[in-house]
Motif scaffolding. Structure first.
Motif, PDB file in Angstrom:
ATOM      1  N   HIS A  65      62.094  15.603 154.523  1.00 48.84           N
ATOM      2  CA  HIS A  65      63.157  16.005 153.598  1.00 48.84           C
ATOM      3  C   HIS A  65      63.317  17.521 153.596  1.00 48.84           C
ATOM      4  O   HIS A  65      62.370  18.241 153.939  1.00 48.84           O
ATOM      5  N   PRO A  66      64.491  18.030 153.180  1.00 51.27           N
ATOM      6  CA  PRO A  66      64.680  19.477 153.093  1.00 51.27           C
ATOM      7  C   PRO A  66      63.577  20.112 152.258  1.00 51.27           C
ATOM      8  O   PRO A  66      63.169  19.582 151.220  1.00 51.27           O
ATOM      9  N   GLY A  67      63.034  21.206 152.741  1.00 56.56           N
ATOM     10  CA  GLY A  67      61.972  21.915 152.045  1.00 56.56           C
ATOM     11  C   GLY A  67      60.572  21.474 152.433  1.00 56.56           C
ATOM     12  O   GLY A  67      59.595  22.135 152.076  1.00 56.56           O
ATOM     13  N   ASP A  68      60.446  20.346 153.151  1.00 58.79           N
ATOM     14  CA  ASP A  68      59.134  19.896 153.608  1.00 58.79           C
ATOM     15  C   ASP A  68      58.570  20.881 154.627  1.00 58.79           C
ATOM     16  O   ASP A  68      59.309  21.547 155.343  1.00 58.79           O
ATOM     17  N   THR A  69      57.263  20.962 154.675  1.00 60.86           N
ATOM     18  CA  THR A  69      56.574  21.725 155.700  1.00 60.86           C
ATOM     19  C   THR A  69      56.034  20.732 156.713  1.00 60.86           C
ATOM     20  O   THR A  69      55.469  19.708 156.336  1.00 60.86           O
ATOM     21  N   ILE A  70      56.228  21.017 157.985  1.00 67.46           N
ATOM     22  CA  ILE A  70      55.703  20.152 159.039  1.00 67.46           C
ATOM     23  C   ILE A  70      54.780  20.985 159.926  1.00 67.46           C
ATOM     24  O   ILE A  70      54.792  22.210 159.876  1.00 67.46           O
ATOM     25  N   ILE A  71      53.989  20.286 160.713  1.00 69.45           N
ATOM     26  CA  ILE A  71      53.127  20.980 161.663  1.00 69.45           C
ATOM     27  C   ILE A  71      53.606  20.627 163.069  1.00 69.45           C
ATOM     28  O   ILE A  71      54.025  19.504 163.326  1.00 69.45           O
ATOM     29  N   VAL A  72      53.577  21.591 163.940  1.00 73.13           N
ATOM     30  CA  VAL A  72      53.947  21.385 165.337  1.00 73.13           C
ATOM     31  C   VAL A  72      52.675  21.611 166.150  1.00 73.13           C
ATOM     32  O   VAL A  72      52.064  22.677 166.071  1.00 73.13           O
ATOM     33  N   LEU A  73      52.259  20.582 166.879  1.00 71.43           N
ATOM     34  CA  LEU A  73      51.077  20.674 167.729  1.00 71.43           C
ATOM     35  C   LEU A  73      51.528  20.887 169.159  1.00 71.43           C
ATOM     36  O   LEU A  73      52.548  20.338 169.570  1.00 71.43           O
ATOM     37  N   ALA A  74      50.784  21.666 169.923  1.00 72.20           N
ATOM     38  CA  ALA A  74      51.176  21.933 171.299  1.00 72.20           C
ATOM     39  C   ALA A  74      49.979  21.882 172.231  1.00 72.20           C
ATOM     40  O   ALA A  74      48.892  22.331 171.891  1.00 72.20           O
ATOM     41  N   ASP A  75      50.213  21.316 173.384  1.00 75.29           N
ATOM     42  CA  ASP A  75      49.240  21.280 174.467  1.00 75.29           C
ATOM     43  C   ASP A  75      50.001  21.745 175.701  1.00 75.29           C
ATOM     44  O   ASP A  75      51.044  21.180 176.035  1.00 75.29           O
ATOM     45  N   GLU A  76      49.517  22.789 176.353  1.00 77.81           N
ATOM     46  CA  GLU A  76      50.257  23.368 177.476  1.00 77.81           C
ATOM     47  C   GLU A  76      50.507  22.383 178.599  1.00 77.81           C
ATOM     48  O   GLU A  76      51.458  22.537 179.357  1.00 77.81           O
ATOM     49  N   GLU A  77      49.689  21.344 178.723  1.00 80.17           N
ATOM     50  CA  GLU A  77      49.892  20.353 179.775  1.00 80.17           C
ATOM     51  C   GLU A  77      50.693  19.144 179.291  1.00 80.17           C
ATOM     52  O   GLU A  77      51.471  18.574 180.041  1.00 80.17           O
ATOM     53  N   LYS A  78      50.503  18.750 178.021  1.00 81.15           N
ATOM     54  CA  LYS A  78      51.134  17.530 177.518  1.00 81.15           C
ATOM     55  C   LYS A  78      52.423  17.765 176.750  1.00 81.15           C
ATOM     56  O   LYS A  78      53.215  16.850 176.580  1.00 81.15           O
ATOM     57  N   PRO A 133      53.669  12.566 162.119  1.00 78.60           N
ATOM     58  CA  PRO A 133      54.152  12.187 160.791  1.00 78.60           C
ATOM     59  C   PRO A 133      53.228  12.727 159.703  1.00 78.60           C
ATOM     60  O   PRO A 133      52.034  12.954 159.932  1.00 78.60           O
ATOM     61  N   LYS A 134      53.781  12.949 158.517  1.00 79.54           N
ATOM     62  CA  LYS A 134      53.007  13.513 157.417  1.00 79.54           C
ATOM     63  C   LYS A 134      51.757  12.699 157.116  1.00 79.54           C
ATOM     64  O   LYS A 134      50.707  13.261 156.841  1.00 79.54           O
ATOM     65  N   SER A 135      51.846  11.384 157.166  1.00 80.94           N
ATOM     66  CA  SER A 135      50.689  10.542 156.846  1.00 80.94           C
ATOM     67  C   SER A 135      49.530  10.808 157.804  1.00 80.94           C
ATOM     68  O   SER A 135      48.369  10.825 157.407  1.00 80.94           O
ATOM     69  N   THR A 136      49.833  11.040 159.062  1.00 82.10           N
ATOM     70  CA  THR A 136      48.799  11.357 160.051  1.00 82.10           C
ATOM     71  C   THR A 136      48.210  12.731 159.770  1.00 82.10           C
ATOM     72  O   THR A 136      46.995  12.926 159.856  1.00 82.10           O
ATOM     73  N   LEU A 137      49.046  13.678 159.432  1.00 81.19           N
ATOM     74  CA  LEU A 137      48.600  15.039 159.161  1.00 81.19           C
ATOM     75  C   LEU A 137      47.623  15.078 157.997  1.00 81.19           C
ATOM     76  O   LEU A 137      46.578  15.704 158.076  1.00 81.19           O
ATOM     77  N   GLU A 138      47.953  14.394 156.912  1.00 80.63           N
ATOM     78  CA  GLU A 138      47.085  14.413 155.738  1.00 80.63           C
ATOM     79  C   GLU A 138      45.710  13.844 156.070  1.00 80.63           C
ATOM     80  O   GLU A 138      44.692  14.382 155.656  1.00 80.63           O
ATOM     81  N   GLY A 139      45.663  12.759 156.821  1.00 83.25           N
ATOM     82  CA  GLY A 139      44.382  12.175 157.211  1.00 83.25           C
ATOM     83  C   GLY A 139      43.597  13.108 158.118  1.00 83.25           C
ATOM     84  O   GLY A 139      42.383  13.266 157.960  1.00 83.25           O
ATOM     85  N   PHE A 149      60.618   9.040 159.345  1.00 83.74           N
ATOM     86  CA  PHE A 149      59.338   9.664 159.037  1.00 83.74           C
ATOM     87  C   PHE A 149      59.292  10.341 157.669  1.00 83.74           C
ATOM     88  O   PHE A 149      58.322  11.021 157.346  1.00 83.74           O
ATOM     89  N   GLY A 150      60.322  10.157 156.864  1.00 83.44           N
ATOM     90  CA  GLY A 150      60.318  10.691 155.506  1.00 83.44           C
ATOM     91  C   GLY A 150      60.293  12.201 155.436  1.00 83.44           C
ATOM     92  O   GLY A 150      59.622  12.776 154.590  1.00 83.44           O
TER      93      GLY A 150
END
Length: 74
Positions: free
Chosen positions: A33-46, A52-58, A30-31
């Motif tokens: 790298h050290p220093g990258d910022t990622i997002i963590v999504l959460a659903d209490e049921e799922k 991936p970064k490409s999905t986040l940007e879109g 998923f490309g």
């Protein structure tokens, strides 16, 4: 265990501070790298997802209605 093409699964252990290491194979795939910022999504049921970064940007472009600035720009 073999997974269908394009599907992957890894196990990780949670450390004392609640941290875990994203496996190298997943980081390479998923490309991430050290220093990258990622997002963590959460659903209490799922559960939890790290898209991936490409999905986040879109997704952010759709939410904020326009082009996202290049990394490092404000």
């Amino acid at each position: 265990m073999e997974y269908p093409k394009g599907k992957h699964a890894w196990t990780v252990k949670i450390g004392e501070k609640g941290q875990f290491v994203i496996p190298k194979e997943a980081r390479d795939l998923f490309g991430i790298h050290p220093g990258d910022t990622i997002i963590v999504l959460a659903d209490e049921e799922k559960g939890i997802a790290i898209p991936p970064k490409s999905t986040l940007e879109g997704l952010l472009g759709t939410i904020f209605g326009g082009e996202m600035p290049e990394s490092g720009e404000e």
